[in-house]
Write a protein that holds these residues in place. Structure first.
Motif, PDB file in Angstrom:
ATOM      1  N   ALA A 180      20.815 -18.968   1.466  1.00  6.03           N
ATOM      2  CA  ALA A 180      21.489 -18.856   2.759  1.00  6.03           C
ATOM      3  C   ALA A 180      20.509 -18.375   3.818  1.00  6.03           C
ATOM      4  N   ASP A 225      18.386 -24.414   4.664  1.00  4.81           N
ATOM      5  CA  ASP A 225      19.832 -24.261   4.744  1.00  4.81           C
ATOM      6  C   ASP A 225      20.391 -25.078   5.911  1.00  4.81           C
ATOM      7  N   GLY A 226      21.272 -26.027   5.597  1.00  2.05           N
ATOM      8  CA  GLY A 226      21.906 -26.852   6.615  1.00  2.05           C
ATOM      9  C   GLY A 226      21.081 -28.030   7.096  1.00  2.05           C
ATOM     10  N   THR A 256      19.166 -31.666   7.012  1.00  2.00           N
ATOM     11  CA  THR A 256      19.379 -32.964   6.376  1.00  2.00           C
ATOM     12  C   THR A 256      18.088 -33.447   5.736  1.00  2.00           C
ATOM     13  N   ARG A 271      23.704 -30.191  -7.072  1.00  2.00           N
ATOM     14  CA  ARG A 271      24.723 -29.339  -6.457  1.00  2.00           C
ATOM     15  C   ARG A 271      25.878 -29.179  -7.438  1.00  2.00           C
ATOM     16  N   ALA A 325      22.937 -27.151   1.305  1.00  2.00           N
ATOM     17  CA  ALA A 325      23.749 -25.944   1.382  1.00  2.00           C
ATOM     18  C   ALA A 325      23.188 -24.906   0.425  1.00  2.00           C
ATOM     19  N   PRO A 326      23.472 -23.614   0.659  1.00  2.00           N
ATOM     20  CA  PRO A 326      22.994 -22.568  -0.255  1.00  2.00           C
ATOM     21  C   PRO A 326      23.436 -22.841  -1.694  1.00  2.00           C
ATOM     22  N   ASP A 366      21.954 -25.123  -3.598  1.00  2.00           N
ATOM     23  CA  ASP A 366      21.411 -26.420  -4.010  1.00  2.00           C
ATOM     24  C   ASP A 366      20.039 -26.240  -4.643  1.00  2.00           C
TER      25      ASP A 366
END
Length: 595
Positions: A533, A538-539, A541, A558, A573-574, A576
């Protein structure tokens, strides 16, 4: 013909600063070896100088007294013989002792200092003393020499330890200006001569598991934190050694090379293959044909075919940064990563004149219902690994092993335990043996013995029976591999050492990596990272990571579900677990940013 990694020039030069530092180190070694005789000569010269200055009737100054003392050594002094006993003794002893010391030490010291050829081993130690943050490569066989070449091509400095100075690769390493320290690397003094206290890593590449373990343990006893990379064959050792030396520290050359042999046996024009998240991803080189349907935005090609562009070079040879908005033009060269079926479809679509749908494909791209057999010739380390991985494929081809009844019995026993694998005993150069193995319905024949000539003969024998059969050949000789395509149309020729050495080199430079491959002057490596996170990924693409960091996201896991080559707009996302593919310098920078 498959593209082959650009090798470093046959001859290189040491920078001046390195030669200067090596000479200072060498002078120190020579002084330590000759200090007694040199000190005796200095004492003798000092005694003569002091006597002439203070005791001789000429009463010369210090400089003149020293000059006359040196002339006295050569029996050319113009001074009169003194009348006192001390002066007479000195005037007789200085020439006798001085000449003896000059010939035994001073002249020998100068000769050795200037003639490096007569002290080849000591000069290599002196050169090694100038290296910092280098990689020590132990063993200068085929694998070791390839690791050295990979390190040089990617801009990293190697120092070699080799026990046998008559090894055929020693002269090649010396021509590349790589220091070669002669000795047993399991001895602390030899490791120190190679610069272990200053080294980045030690790579033990000897074809002896026990010797490599001993070398690694010795290195760790001198420097507990030094990175060690071992070449091993035993799977049990591979897993157990990582508990002591760290993750991804032990590698089998045959296991590293097997995926590429397997991919080449069931597909076409594969340069490398990487097993990522349980799937075999191939790497191929493609030139956009004049009438190709691939002309257009990279995004369209990557989204439609689910492939990724690793490198993009235009018609002028300029290397372009991969970008989804960049356009592919006719004549551009691209290095592609994708599944084997995706790469096959892409090659067919790229073929000149593809828009004429009535033109059939010129060759088989993969095994079919009619040609469903893979014949593996040779059951050594490599052959066993290839059969093992072929047997795990889904869908699985028919596998036939041709071997002589003189190989290792443990491999034969392991193969016999694999269901559905047929074994034919005999010489694969014999037409009757190949026919018994099913050459008439074979898609590929993989010649994987440890004999270059035998592998070539097997390939030619198979081509005589089936001119269209795909030949996969193992070769130890680079020169032979580069000529086989022109002479015999065999272009899927690989070296086990060449395929494995990239991973060994990358593991030494970066540490804790699983697979690597070399292309042109770059060393690409896979690296596994867990997204946390608020961290760098994080976040982000897939497309943004490539654009901002020049790293390709090859796979993501995931909630325990793996996915290779996720869509460009896939956001991380956190939690992964991702597999990145990028040059070593990019991965090193990302590791620093993620700390």
């Amino acid at each position: 013909m498959l593209h082959r990694q650009r090798r470093p020039p046959l001859r290189r030069r040491y920078p001046i600063w390195r030669l200067v530092r090596a000479n200072f180190y060498d002078i120190g070694l020579l002084l330590r070896e000759s200090w007694v005789a040199l000190a005796g000569f200095a004492v003798l010269a000092l005694a003569g100088t002091l006597y002439i200055h203070y005791g001789h009737p000429a009463h010369l100054g210090f400089a003149a007294s020293l000059f006359e003392t040196l002339k006295l050594v050569t029996l050319q002094t113009g001074l009169d013989l003194p009348n006192d006993l001390l002066g007479e003794v000195l005037f007789f002893l200085i020439p006798l002792l001085g000449l003896a010391l000059i010939f035994q030490s001073v002249l020998n010291f100068g000769r050795l200092l200037l003639d490096k050829g007569s002290r080849r081993e000591a000069w290599q130690v002196a050169l090694a003393s100038t290296y910092r943050d280098h990689v020590i490569v132990v063993g200068l066989g085929r694998v070791g020499m390839r690791v050295v070449a990979q390190l040089l091509a990617s801009g990293h400095a190697p120092v070699v330890i080799e026990r046998d100075l008559s090894s055929p690769f020693v002269e090649r390493a010396l021509n590349l200006k790589v220091p070669v320290v002669v000795g047993d690397a399991s001895e602390v003094v030899v490791l120190r001569q190679a610069g272990l206290p200053r080294a980045r890593a030690v790579v033990a590449t000897i074809d002896d598991d026990l010797a490599n373990i001993e070398i690694s343990l010795t290195a760790r006893s001198v420097r507990p934190g030094v990175r060690v990379v071992l070449r091993v064959f035993s799977e049990a050792l591979d897993q157990n050694l990582e508990r002591g030396f760290g993750p991804n520290a032990a590698f089998s050359a045959s296991a590293l090379a097997a995926p590429t042999y397997v991919a080449a046996a069931i597909s076409r024009d594969i340069e490398h293959a990487l097993p990522i998240e349980g799937q075999l991803l191939g790497i191929t080189r493609l030139t956009v044909a004049p009438e190709s349907e691939l002309v257009g935005l990279q995004r369209s090609l990557e989204m439609q075919h689910r492939v990724r562009i690793l490198r993009h070079t235009n018609t002028t040879g300029e290397l372009l940064a991969p970008s989804s908005e960049r356009k592919l033009g006719r004549g551009d060269h691209v290095l592609l990563l994708g599944t084997l079926p995706a790469l096959e479809a892409l090659r067919q679509q790229n073929a000149a004149g593809h828009k004429s749908a009535f033109i059939p494909p010129a060759r088989l791209e993969h095994p079919t219902a009619e040609y469903d057999t893979i014949i593996v010739c040779g059951l050594g380390k490599v052959g066993y690994r290839v059969v093992q991985q072929l047997a795990a494929l889904i869908p699985r081809p028919r596998i036939v092993v041709v071997r002589r009844n003189d190989g290792r019995p443990d491999f034969a026993q392991r193969i016999n335990r694999l269901p559905g694998v047929r074994v034919v005993l005999g010489d694969a150069r014999d037409a009757e043996v190949l026919q018994e193995a099913g050459i008439e319905r074979s898609y590929a024949v993989a010649a994987l013995t440890s004999d270059d000539l035998l592998n070539l003969q097997i390939g030619l024998a198979a081509r005589r029976l089936r001119p269209d059969v795909n030949i996969v050949q193992r070769s130890f000789s680079d020169a032979l591999a580069e000529k086989l395509d022109d002479m015999f149309g065999i272009h899927t020729v690989y070296s086990t050492a060449g395929l494995a050495s990239a991973t060994l080199a990358a593991a030494a430079v970066l540490g804790d990596i699983t697979h690597a491959f070399a292309t042109d002057d770059a060393l690409f490596s896979a690296d596994q990272v867990q997204v946390r996170a608020g961290d760098l990924f994080d976040g982000q693409t897939v497309e943004a990571i490539r654009a901002r960091h020049a790293a390709l996201l090859a796979a993501v896991r995931r909630d325990g579900a793996p996915q290779t080559l996720p869509a460009l707009d896939y956001a991380l996302a956190p939690g992964d677990n991702i597999t990145l593919l990028a040059p070593l310098d990019v991965l090193a920078r990302l590791r620093t940013l993620l700390r």
